[in-house]
Design a protein around this motif. Sequence first.
Motif, mmCIF file in Angstrom:
data_model
loop_
_atom_site.group_PDB
_atom_site.id
_atom_site.type_symbol
_atom_site.label_atom_id
_atom_site.label_comp_id
_atom_site.label_asym_id
_atom_site.label_seq_id
_atom_site.Cartn_x
_atom_site.Cartn_y
_atom_site.Cartn_z
ATOM 1 N N THR A 23 0.836 -1.187 0.000
ATOM 2 C CA THR A 23 0.000 0.000 0.000
ATOM 3 C C THR A 23 0.874 1.241 0.000
ATOM 4 O O THR A 23 1.794 1.362 0.795
ATOM 5 C CB THR A 23 -0.926 0.038 1.224
ATOM 6 N N LEU A 24 0.605 2.115 -0.925
ATOM 7 C CA LEU A 24 1.372 3.343 -1.068
ATOM 8 C C LEU A 24 0.507 4.536 -0.712
ATOM 9 O O LEU A 24 -0.577 4.686 -1.245
ATOM 10 C CB LEU A 24 1.854 3.497 -2.508
ATOM 11 N N ASP A 25 0.994 5.356 0.167
ATOM 12 C CA ASP A 25 0.277 6.594 0.439
ATOM 13 C C ASP A 25 0.507 7.544 -0.729
ATOM 14 O O ASP A 25 1.526 7.503 -1.393
ATOM 15 C CB ASP A 25 0.791 7.251 1.710
ATOM 16 N N ILE A 26 -0.479 8.392 -0.960
ATOM 17 C CA ILE A 26 -0.323 9.449 -1.952
ATOM 18 C C ILE A 26 -0.173 10.741 -1.192
ATOM 19 O O ILE A 26 -1.154 11.375 -0.823
ATOM 20 C CB ILE A 26 -1.556 9.506 -2.873
ATOM 21 N N ILE A 80 1.257 14.567 0.199
ATOM 22 C CA ILE A 80 1.586 15.922 -0.198
ATOM 23 C C ILE A 80 3.109 15.968 -0.278
ATOM 24 O O ILE A 80 3.798 15.524 0.641
ATOM 25 C CB ILE A 80 1.065 16.912 0.863
ATOM 26 N N VAL A 117 -5.211 18.381 -2.611
ATOM 27 C CA VAL A 117 -5.372 17.359 -1.584
ATOM 28 C C VAL A 117 -6.293 17.865 -0.481
ATOM 29 O O VAL A 117 -7.119 17.125 0.048
ATOM 30 C CB VAL A 117 -3.998 16.951 -0.996
ATOM 31 N N GLY A 133 -9.240 7.283 -9.123
ATOM 32 C CA GLY A 133 -7.950 7.771 -9.589
ATOM 33 C C GLY A 133 -7.147 6.687 -10.270
ATOM 34 O O GLY A 133 -7.246 5.516 -9.924
ATOM 35 N N ILE A 147 -3.130 5.769 -11.345
ATOM 36 C CA ILE A 147 -1.766 6.171 -11.051
ATOM 37 C C ILE A 147 -0.819 5.216 -11.754
ATOM 38 O O ILE A 147 -1.075 4.023 -11.824
ATOM 39 C CB ILE A 147 -1.533 6.221 -9.523
ATOM 40 N N MET A 198 11.036 5.373 -3.978
ATOM 41 C CA MET A 198 9.742 5.245 -3.342
ATOM 42 C C MET A 198 9.758 3.926 -2.578
ATOM 43 O O MET A 198 9.988 2.871 -3.168
ATOM 44 C CB MET A 198 8.645 5.248 -4.401
#
Lengths: 233, 233
Positions: free
Chosen positions: B80-83, B85, B169, B177, B179, B229
């Motif tokens: 799981t990747l946070d999106i 700021i 955001v 979305g 990505i 990342m």
Amino acid sequence: MSTQDTRSWQSIHQEVLRRINDRIWRPGEFIPNEAELAEEFGCARATVNRALRELADAGYLDRRRKAGTRVALHPVRKATLDIPIIRLDVEQRGAAYGYSLIELVRTSPPVRIRSRLRLQDGVEMLHIRALHLANGHPYAYEDRWVNPTAVPDILSADLSAISANEWLVRNATFTRGDIAFSATNAGPVEAEMLSVPEGAALFVVERTTWMRGVPITSVLIAYAPGHRMHTTL
Amino acid sequence: MSTQDTRSWQSIHQEVLRRINDRIWRPGEFIPNEAELAEEFGCARATVNRALRELADAGYLDRRRKAGTRVALHPVRKATLDIPIIRLDVEQRGAAYGYSLIELVRTSPPVRIRSRLRLQDGVEMLHIRALHLANGHPYAYEDRWVNPTAVPDILSADLSAISANEWLVRNATFTRGDIAFSATNAGPVEAEMLSVPEGAALFVVERTTWMRGVPITSVLIAYAPGHRMHTTL
DNA sequence: CAGTGGTCTAGACCACAAG
DNA sequence: TTGTGGTCTAGACCACTGG
């Protein structure tokens, strides 16, 4: 506004999400507690709990005992990436999968790998280099180290027929893993393997996995130029 | 083997996971049904259900009505990747964040953007180009198109003080979305912006978001060389 | 201390799909 | 048809934490 006759937790989930998206309940704002919502929706508190718990897991709500439930300030959206077998990845793109084992030796790993796996020096590991093909063209170059102590069975596997990637996915589960994505310019080795000019931008995935603290494998996969990793939010 | 006095769903979750990892229950194999496990663990069926449902969501189990529950053949692990700021991303790395707006114009988007957003031609959009800095050095170059129809308030935002990334955001949630991650060689523009040689390998994130079918924004972010990342499995 | 979410229970009915 | 998971209920007690 009025009491709805929705009775499933999915309905409540949907309705609460609607109120968040429509800014009826704004970021940072408290929403009614479970008992109040249960009354509004005409259901048991456990049903409301289920709906709100899912929304909290997804990052839409912040819940704390005694304080209550509020709309998350920064709806942290999470992208989930599957960690697939490369063969399936290729086949899903409608291409014929091919695999070519380049090197398979038992040797002492470089310091970089040892430190990443937190292994003592002097330990021998399996070093595997291989090429994954799509329709006969290079798709990804794999450079892997495997700890044979963790998965002794791999020594008797025919790694020229089945990729280490696939063998491990099938035969060695892991309890913890690190994964990193980056971009790098193709060096001489990658350039030759992937049949691209030196300096080409390659998408790189590095993954290390453990089983209860015992390192299993550390792998670097460099994809041919143009590769895109795609997912939905 | 014997009946355990575990009473929480977490305990059952843990114990079932242990049996999977220890290959007591092997991939593809059926495990006892909920009623039987409830009896073994001395708890209500709902408690077992909670534990097994979480494991199924995580990809460890396959559950089907009538058929029963079996250990997943290919434990599909999900990262799981946070999106985030970008500002928070920089600050989390212990660097001072800086932001520089390069261009902000209202114009007609190229076909590539229009088709990605499924917009009619002739529609005007906001085109934003900006540079994110860490300790004064280029960190990421952002090239964004925003649909002002979806978020009219952005026209009155001061996008030289707050990045469009952060403004969106905070002020524009989305329901869907896409990505994608890839690698690309720096072109003349990216090279100049990021102060790197042309051809440097850049990590690229492309993201497009919608609110109930209405396109909000499409952005390309190219990170300075060396960006990684990272996440955990 | 008291209010909130977190969990568990015993039972019930339902939805789905394998045989 | 029937066995399995999926869900809901009404009630209860607990755990955490704000005031």
